[in-house]
Enzyme design. Structure first.
Site, mmCIF file in Angstrom:
data_model
loop_
_atom_site.group_PDB
_atom_site.id
_atom_site.type_symbol
_atom_site.label_atom_id
_atom_site.label_comp_id
_atom_site.label_asym_id
_atom_site.label_seq_id
_atom_site.Cartn_x
_atom_site.Cartn_y
_atom_site.Cartn_z
ATOM 1 N N GLU A 149 10.328 17.224 -25.085
ATOM 2 C CA GLU A 149 9.646 17.677 -23.859
ATOM 3 C C GLU A 149 10.231 19.014 -23.389
ATOM 4 O OE1 GLU A 149 6.980 16.133 -22.944
ATOM 5 O OE2 GLU A 149 7.184 13.940 -22.963
ATOM 6 N N ARG A 200 0.813 -1.242 0.000
ATOM 7 C CA ARG A 200 0.000 0.000 0.000
ATOM 8 C C ARG A 200 0.835 1.275 0.000
ATOM 9 N NH1 ARG A 200 -3.115 -3.118 3.645
ATOM 10 N NH2 ARG A 200 -4.839 -4.079 2.530
ATOM 11 N N HIS A 229 8.865 7.878 -27.269
ATOM 12 C CA HIS A 229 7.821 8.761 -26.731
ATOM 13 C C HIS A 229 8.042 10.209 -27.199
ATOM 14 C CE1 HIS A 229 4.915 10.469 -23.963
ATOM 15 N NE2 HIS A 229 5.850 11.253 -23.468
ATOM 16 N N LYS A 289 3.654 11.208 -11.550
ATOM 17 C CA LYS A 289 2.831 10.304 -12.364
ATOM 18 C C LYS A 289 3.601 9.012 -12.565
ATOM 19 C CE LYS A 289 -0.116 13.340 -15.084
ATOM 20 N NZ LYS A 289 -0.453 13.819 -16.434
ATOM 21 N N ARG A 314 -2.367 21.237 -14.996
ATOM 22 C CA ARG A 314 -1.366 20.231 -15.355
ATOM 23 C C ARG A 314 -1.597 19.628 -16.749
ATOM 24 N NH1 ARG A 314 1.406 15.708 -11.454
ATOM 25 N NH2 ARG A 314 2.717 14.837 -13.084
ATOM 26 N N HIS A 321 0.372 9.899 -28.201
ATOM 27 C CA HIS A 321 0.042 8.594 -27.614
ATOM 28 C C HIS A 321 -0.646 7.705 -28.650
ATOM 29 C CE1 HIS A 321 0.124 10.125 -23.159
ATOM 30 N NE2 HIS A 321 1.317 9.858 -23.634
ATOM 31 N N LYS A 354 7.976 22.685 -14.811
ATOM 32 C CA LYS A 354 7.113 21.563 -14.435
ATOM 33 C C LYS A 354 6.717 21.668 -12.968
ATOM 34 C CE LYS A 354 5.900 16.857 -14.751
ATOM 35 N NZ LYS A 354 6.004 15.581 -15.419
ATOM 36 N N GLU A 387 -4.120 17.069 -11.646
ATOM 37 C CA GLU A 387 -4.677 17.397 -12.970
ATOM 38 C C GLU A 387 -6.195 17.484 -12.939
ATOM 39 O OE1 GLU A 387 -2.333 15.483 -16.118
ATOM 40 O OE2 GLU A 387 -4.121 15.544 -17.377
ATOM 41 N N HIS A 401 0.526 15.303 -26.739
ATOM 42 C CA HIS A 401 0.533 13.932 -26.223
ATOM 43 C C HIS A 401 -0.681 13.119 -26.669
ATOM 44 C CE1 HIS A 401 3.860 15.423 -23.903
ATOM 45 N NE2 HIS A 401 3.984 14.325 -23.200
ATOM 46 N N ASN A 434 0.571 18.259 -21.455
ATOM 47 C CA ASN A 434 0.340 17.201 -22.437
ATOM 48 C C ASN A 434 0.207 17.727 -23.858
ATOM 49 O OD1 ASN A 434 0.467 14.816 -20.926
ATOM 50 N ND2 ASN A 434 -1.531 15.265 -20.027
HETATM 51 P P1 NAD Z 1 13.381 4.981 -21.723
HETATM 52 O O1 NAD Z 1 13.180 4.879 -20.279
HETATM 53 O O2 NAD Z 1 12.935 3.847 -22.579
HETATM 54 O O3 NAD Z 1 14.929 5.272 -21.990
HETATM 55 C C1 NAD Z 1 15.381 5.381 -23.312
HETATM 56 C C2 NAD Z 1 16.498 4.357 -23.620
HETATM 57 O O4 NAD Z 1 17.738 4.861 -23.104
HETATM 58 C C3 NAD Z 1 16.302 3.009 -22.982
HETATM 59 O O5 NAD Z 1 16.800 2.011 -23.839
HETATM 60 C C4 NAD Z 1 17.158 3.126 -21.725
HETATM 61 O O6 NAD Z 1 17.547 1.886 -21.190
HETATM 62 C C5 NAD Z 1 18.341 3.894 -22.247
HETATM 63 N N1 NAD Z 1 19.091 4.671 -21.275
HETATM 64 C C6 NAD Z 1 18.627 5.284 -20.171
HETATM 65 N N2 NAD Z 1 19.583 6.028 -19.626
HETATM 66 C C7 NAD Z 1 20.692 5.866 -20.377
HETATM 67 C C8 NAD Z 1 21.998 6.402 -20.327
HETATM 68 N N3 NAD Z 1 22.341 7.298 -19.410
HETATM 69 N N4 NAD Z 1 22.899 5.992 -21.260
HETATM 70 C C9 NAD Z 1 22.537 5.130 -22.223
HETATM 71 N N5 NAD Z 1 21.296 4.621 -22.353
HETATM 72 C C10 NAD Z 1 20.385 4.984 -21.432
HETATM 73 O O7 NAD Z 1 12.672 6.281 -22.336
HETATM 74 P P2 NAD Z 1 12.533 7.783 -21.790
HETATM 75 O O8 NAD Z 1 12.488 8.614 -23.009
HETATM 76 O O9 NAD Z 1 13.483 8.097 -20.735
HETATM 77 O O10 NAD Z 1 11.080 7.777 -21.113
HETATM 78 C C11 NAD Z 1 9.919 7.540 -21.866
HETATM 79 C C12 NAD Z 1 8.826 7.067 -20.949
HETATM 80 O O11 NAD Z 1 8.558 8.080 -19.997
HETATM 81 C C13 NAD Z 1 7.533 6.754 -21.656
HETATM 82 O O12 NAD Z 1 7.020 5.527 -21.186
HETATM 83 C C14 NAD Z 1 6.628 7.890 -21.246
HETATM 84 O O13 NAD Z 1 5.275 7.532 -21.231
HETATM 85 C C15 NAD Z 1 7.151 8.213 -19.883
HETATM 86 N N6 NAD Z 1 6.860 9.570 -19.421
HETATM 87 C C16 NAD Z 1 6.347 9.713 -18.179
HETATM 88 C C17 NAD Z 1 6.090 10.976 -17.681
HETATM 89 C C18 NAD Z 1 5.587 11.136 -16.278
HETATM 90 O O14 NAD Z 1 5.225 12.257 -15.909
HETATM 91 N N7 NAD Z 1 5.590 10.093 -15.474
HETATM 92 C C19 NAD Z 1 6.367 12.103 -18.459
HETATM 93 C C20 NAD Z 1 6.908 11.935 -19.726
HETATM 94 C C21 NAD Z 1 7.144 10.644 -20.198
HETATM 95 N N1 GLY Z 2 4.081 14.606 -18.403
HETATM 96 C C1 GLY Z 2 2.818 15.168 -18.025
HETATM 97 C C2 GLY Z 2 2.633 15.319 -16.557
HETATM 98 O O1 GLY Z 2 3.493 15.010 -15.779
HETATM 99 O O2 GLY Z 2 1.598 15.741 -16.152
#
Ligand code: NAD
Ligand code: GLY
Length: 364
Positions: free
Chosen positions: A184, A120, A267, A142, A243, A254, A226, A236, A250, A247
């Protein structure tokens, strides 16, 4: 080291940005309930950075249980989440164990959701290692996983206790991933920070050449934007703006990620093409000029990002977009621009204009 604060009352937390932070166990220790960390990473990041982090934590007396997941967006699933729960239980992690994410947004979202739900809820720390995760996903709480029918459809709000962004990790990031993160960064300029957009246009070559000072500034300014938005509308729920404005692009993006299969488009790439669709729709509504659209296209292209959408067909886009989390009572709310630097949520865009904007961006 640069330091920001996300102001959320008793759940406020610092965002630390700078070089060499992975080896600073002393920065993490004060945020732990007990000296025990379950460290979630993946098969691409762990070989690069796990040892240095484990050594730093053990150096300050913290016991570490590494949990290494397969790499990639295609693994942001229930199965990966279960691997985390299995490892936590097998290693007798209790409610005082802190879960820490070491990796990009996929690992951050997965580990954060595990932290929100394991017994939890347990404390959580973000150690983002991609540009995208340092400027966006590690901040704001998130967390979640994808569903075959839609991106990030299952998840929870769960704020970290600390975000520690080591800019040195960006040196090993593939060029394509650096560009994806830049989408972003540019987003903040487009939705609420026009001076930052101008700065990005001037600094783009240096940023792509990985100039440390420029990157640190871009990360700090992105996180500051942010943090302000999240502090004002954590869950949001704001009726207008809030918030949801984070997006921009997005809803279209998406649809590309889900429609093409997770991992096919990064992404940030999908967000880039999606922002072009939002900008083109804003022009059709009379809010932006053709010159504004050209300016957005130019900065995205200079960042190495796609500006042409995936050829899914407008009907498929609309079907996928109908699952968007901003849909309320069947009405699709899109984030659009009244002007560059001034975003709004808008539910009244005519269907034919949405279709025309999608088709225009898939043709170009
Ligand atoms: P990712 O986590 O897939 O990382 C990209 C690639 O780089 C992966 O292969 C990873 O293993 C590799 N990598 C990571 N760090 C590295 C480094 N320092 N050196 C070499 N390789 C490295 O992708 P991302 O772009 O970081 O994140 C995308 C995800 O984030 C999506 O799922 C998206 O929906 C999510 N997201 C979430 C939020 C939120 O608010 N929670 C906001 C934006 C995006
Ligand atoms: N990436 C959108 C949010 O965090 O709200």
């Amino acid at each position: 080291m640069r330091r920001l604060n996300l102001a959320l009352g008793e759940r406020s937390y610092p965002i630390l940005i700078g070089g060499g932070l992975l080896s600073r166990g002393d920065l993490i220790l004060p945020f732990l309930r007990t000296p025990r960390i379950a460290l979630v990473s993946n098969t691409a990041v762990a070989p690069l950075y796990l040892d240095v982090v484990v050594k730093a934590l053990e150096g300050v007396g913290v016991g570490v249980t590494p949990i290494i997941l397969p790499d990639g967006e295609a693994y942001k699933t229930w199965e990966s989440l279960n691997l985390i729960y299995d490892a936590l239980l097998a290693n007798r992690c209790d409610r005082s164990t802190t879960i820490m994410a070491l990796g990009g947004g996929v690992i951050g979202d997965l580990a954060g959701f595990a932290a929100a739900t394991y017994q939890r809820g347990v404390p959580f720390i973000q150690m983002p290692t991609t540009l995208l995760s340092q400027v966006d996903s590690s901040v704001g709480g998130k967390t979640g996983i994808n569903h075959p029918r839609g991106k990030n459809m299952v998840g929870a709000f769960w704020q970290p206790k600390l975000v520690l962004a080591d800019t040195d990790t960006l040196k090993t990031l593939p060029d394509r991933e650096l560009s994806a993160g830049m989408a972003e960064v540019i987003k903040y300029g487009l939705i609420r920070d026009l001076p930052f957009l101008s700065w990005l246009e001037a600094a783009m070559d240096g940023l792509l050449a990985r100039d440390g000072d420029l990157l640190a500034h871009a990360i700090e300014r992105s996180c500051a934007n942010k943090a302000e938005v999240v502090a004002a509308d954590e869950y949001e729920t704001a009726a207008a703006g809030g918030r949801a404005l984070l997006n921009l692009g997005h809803t279209f993006g998406h649809a590309i990620e889900t429609g093409m299969g997770y991992g096919e488009w990064l992404h940030g790439e999908a967000v880039s093409a999606g922002m072009m669709m939002a900008v083109e729709l804003s022009r059709r509504l009379g809010w932006l000029s053709g010159a504004d659209v050209d300016r957005v296209r130019a900065v995205l292209q200079r960042a190495g990002l796609p500006v042409k959408g995936a050829s899914l067909g407008a009907e498929r886009y609309l079907e996928l977009m109908s699952h968007d989390k901003k849909v309320i009572a069947g009405s699709l709310r899109l984030v659009l621009l009244k002007a560059l630097g001034d975003a709004v949520t808008y539910a009244d865009a005519p269907r034919e204009d949405i279709v025309a904007a999608i088709e225009a961006c898939c043709r170009e």
